[in-house]
Design a protein around this motif. Structure first.
Motif, PDB file in Angstrom:
ATOM      1  N   CYS A  17      -8.640   2.098   2.277  1.00  0.00           N
ATOM      2  CA  CYS A  17      -9.976   1.505   2.400  1.00  0.00           C
ATOM      3  C   CYS A  17     -10.075   0.166   1.669  1.00  0.00           C
ATOM      4  N   TRP A  18      -9.041  -0.193   0.936  1.00  0.00           N
ATOM      5  CA  TRP A  18      -9.101  -1.406   0.118  1.00  0.00           C
ATOM      6  C   TRP A  18      -8.798  -2.638   0.945  1.00  0.00           C
ATOM      7  N   ASP A  19      -9.397  -3.767   0.548  1.00  0.00           N
ATOM      8  CA  ASP A  19      -8.954  -5.040   1.104  1.00  0.00           C
ATOM      9  C   ASP A  19      -7.818  -5.565   0.224  1.00  0.00           C
ATOM     10  N   TRP A  33     -13.805  -2.463 -10.930  1.00  0.00           N
ATOM     11  CA  TRP A  33     -12.895  -2.311  -9.787  1.00  0.00           C
ATOM     12  C   TRP A  33     -13.066  -0.934  -9.150  1.00  0.00           C
ATOM     13  N   ARG A  57       0.838  -1.206   0.000  1.00  0.00           N
ATOM     14  CA  ARG A  57       0.000   0.000   0.000  1.00  0.00           C
ATOM     15  C   ARG A  57       0.874   1.258   0.000  1.00  0.00           C
ATOM     16  N   ALA A  72     -16.259   0.743  -1.135  1.00  0.00           N
ATOM     17  CA  ALA A  72     -15.507   0.514   0.111  1.00  0.00           C
ATOM     18  C   ALA A  72     -15.264   1.833   0.837  1.00  0.00           C
ATOM     19  N   MET A  85      -8.617  -6.083  -3.529  1.00  0.00           N
ATOM     20  CA  MET A  85      -8.606  -4.856  -4.330  1.00  0.00           C
ATOM     21  C   MET A  85      -7.180  -4.418  -4.628  1.00  0.00           C
ATOM     22  N   LEU A  86      -6.315  -4.537  -3.613  1.00  0.00           N
ATOM     23  CA  LEU A  86      -4.919  -4.138  -3.792  1.00  0.00           C
ATOM     24  C   LEU A  86      -4.209  -5.035  -4.794  1.00  0.00           C
ATOM     25  N   ARG A 115     -16.010  -0.922  -6.943  1.00  0.00           N
ATOM     26  CA  ARG A 115     -15.779  -1.628  -5.678  1.00  0.00           C
ATOM     27  C   ARG A 115     -15.002  -0.767  -4.685  1.00  0.00           C
ATOM     28  N   ILE A 116     -13.969  -0.084  -5.175  1.00  0.00           N
ATOM     29  CA  ILE A 116     -13.181   0.715  -4.229  1.00  0.00           C
ATOM     30  C   ILE A 116     -13.968   1.945  -3.773  1.00  0.00           C
ATOM     31  N   SER A 151      -7.595   6.661  -0.559  1.00  0.00           N
ATOM     32  CA  SER A 151      -8.444   5.564  -1.034  1.00  0.00           C
ATOM     33  C   SER A 151      -7.852   4.199  -0.726  1.00  0.00           C
ATOM     34  N   ILE A 152      -6.536   4.064  -0.902  1.00  0.00           N
ATOM     35  CA  ILE A 152      -5.895   2.744  -0.789  1.00  0.00           C
ATOM     36  C   ILE A 152      -6.020   2.167   0.610  1.00  0.00           C
TER      37      ILE A 152
END
Length: 313
Positions: free
Chosen positions: A172-174, A137, A104, A144, A177-178, A140-141, A169-170
């Motif tokens: 909040c990603w799982d 994608w 991340r 999130a 997503m990453l 989805r983000i 934003s990053i």
């Protein structure tokens, strides 16, 4: 056609009687009742399955697993194996957390410095990713981020309009997503990220991230890990491509087992957290594997004498 399920519910004492009748040694009934009540019959059944008798019915096909247990099959070893697997999942999650956070930060700092919204710019990403998955994608983000209850998101949205810049934003990603984002980076960015972590090829980094996410999901759902056959497998290294991974290139049995992900995790940790004690803690944990004749540590895919390999030292 499959038949409807008609078996009645079975109380814990009846479960113990059934297991005993099939040959599983249960000497401590109170402990067995506590384990079956706390963990559950079907979750534990995955751990006693290797203790069941098998029969080769047809040449060339997998043996049939019988309901009965082999000699020296003990319920105490079942519980010990469950505890071993639980602690193994926790150790693997510890390594995954370090790798995930490092990835991340690399994306936020390296890519965000070029463009705060690079993750939304189709021109900066892999054309195949853009054409196939980018819009879904992004949805989805964004979802999130909208669900997030983190203070840093709320504080940002009090002052600024969405969308969030990459470095916000990053967070909040799982991991899914990453890892998907890493697969969608441009070729130069994937190459740069792989080089940063010492990974020989960008394709290898992408497959590692995807496979690590697969194992993370297994761990997060408290599923059996120790002898799991991985559905999402990382690309094995090529021989003589990276000295620390040469043994993995040669050891084919590990390519669909836990070791196929544990080795890349350790490789990445050498860069992400060089002072980590994770390797030593994993070695110590493997010393606690139950001593049942029915259970094989090799089912993890870890090669013999793996502790002495340069990768782990």
């Amino acid at each position: 056609m499959p038949t409807p399920y008609t078996k009645p519910h079975m109380a814990v004492p009846d479960q113990i009687a059934l297991l005993r009748g099939r040959g599983l040694e249960i000497t401590d009934v109170d402990r067995a009742e506590a384990a079956l009540t706390r963990i559950g019959y079907y979750r534990l059944s995955e751990y006693w399955r290797p203790m069941r008798e098998t029969e080769l019915v047809e040449a060339g096909k997998a043996p049939v697993v019988r309901e009965t247990f082999g000699a020296d099959a003990r319920f105490a070893d079942v519980v010990d194996l469950y505890v071993f697997d639980k602690r193994l999942r926790m150790l693997i999650l510890d390594a995954i957390e370090r790798v995930e956070i490092a990835a991340r930060v690399w994306c936020a700092h390296t890519l965000g410095a070029r463009d705060p919204y690079i993750h939304r710019d189709w021109r900066a990403l892999d054309p195949e990713f853009v054409g196939k998955d980018h819009a879904a994608w992004l949805a989805r983000i964004d979802a999130a981020a909208s669900r997030s209850r983190e203070d840093f998101v709320a504080n940002f949205l009090k002052e600024y309009a969405p969308p969030l810049p990459l470095w916000v934003s990053i967070e909040c990603w799982d991991f899914g997503m990453l890892s998907y984002f890493v697969s969608g980076l441009s070729t130069p960015d994937k190459t740069a990220m792989a080089a940063h972590y010492g990974v020989p090829r960008r394709e290898q980094l992408v497959s590692w991230m995807r496979a690590i996410n697969h194992v993370r999901n297994i761990c997060a759902h408290h599923a059996r890990l120790w002898n799991r056959v991985l559905v999402d497998r990382p690309k094995p290294p090529r021989e003589a491509e990276e000295p620390l991974l040469d043994h993995l290139a040669l050891y084919q049995q590990a390519h669909n087992r836990l070791y196929a992900v544990a080795a890349p995790l350790q490789f990445l940790l050498r860069t992400v957290h060089p002072g980590s004690s994770w390797s030593a803690r994993l070695k110590d944990h493997f010393q606690t594997f139950p001593g049942s004749p029915h259970l094989k540590l090799a089912a993890t895919g870890f090669p013999r004498d793996w502790e002495a390999l340069p990768l782990w030292n």
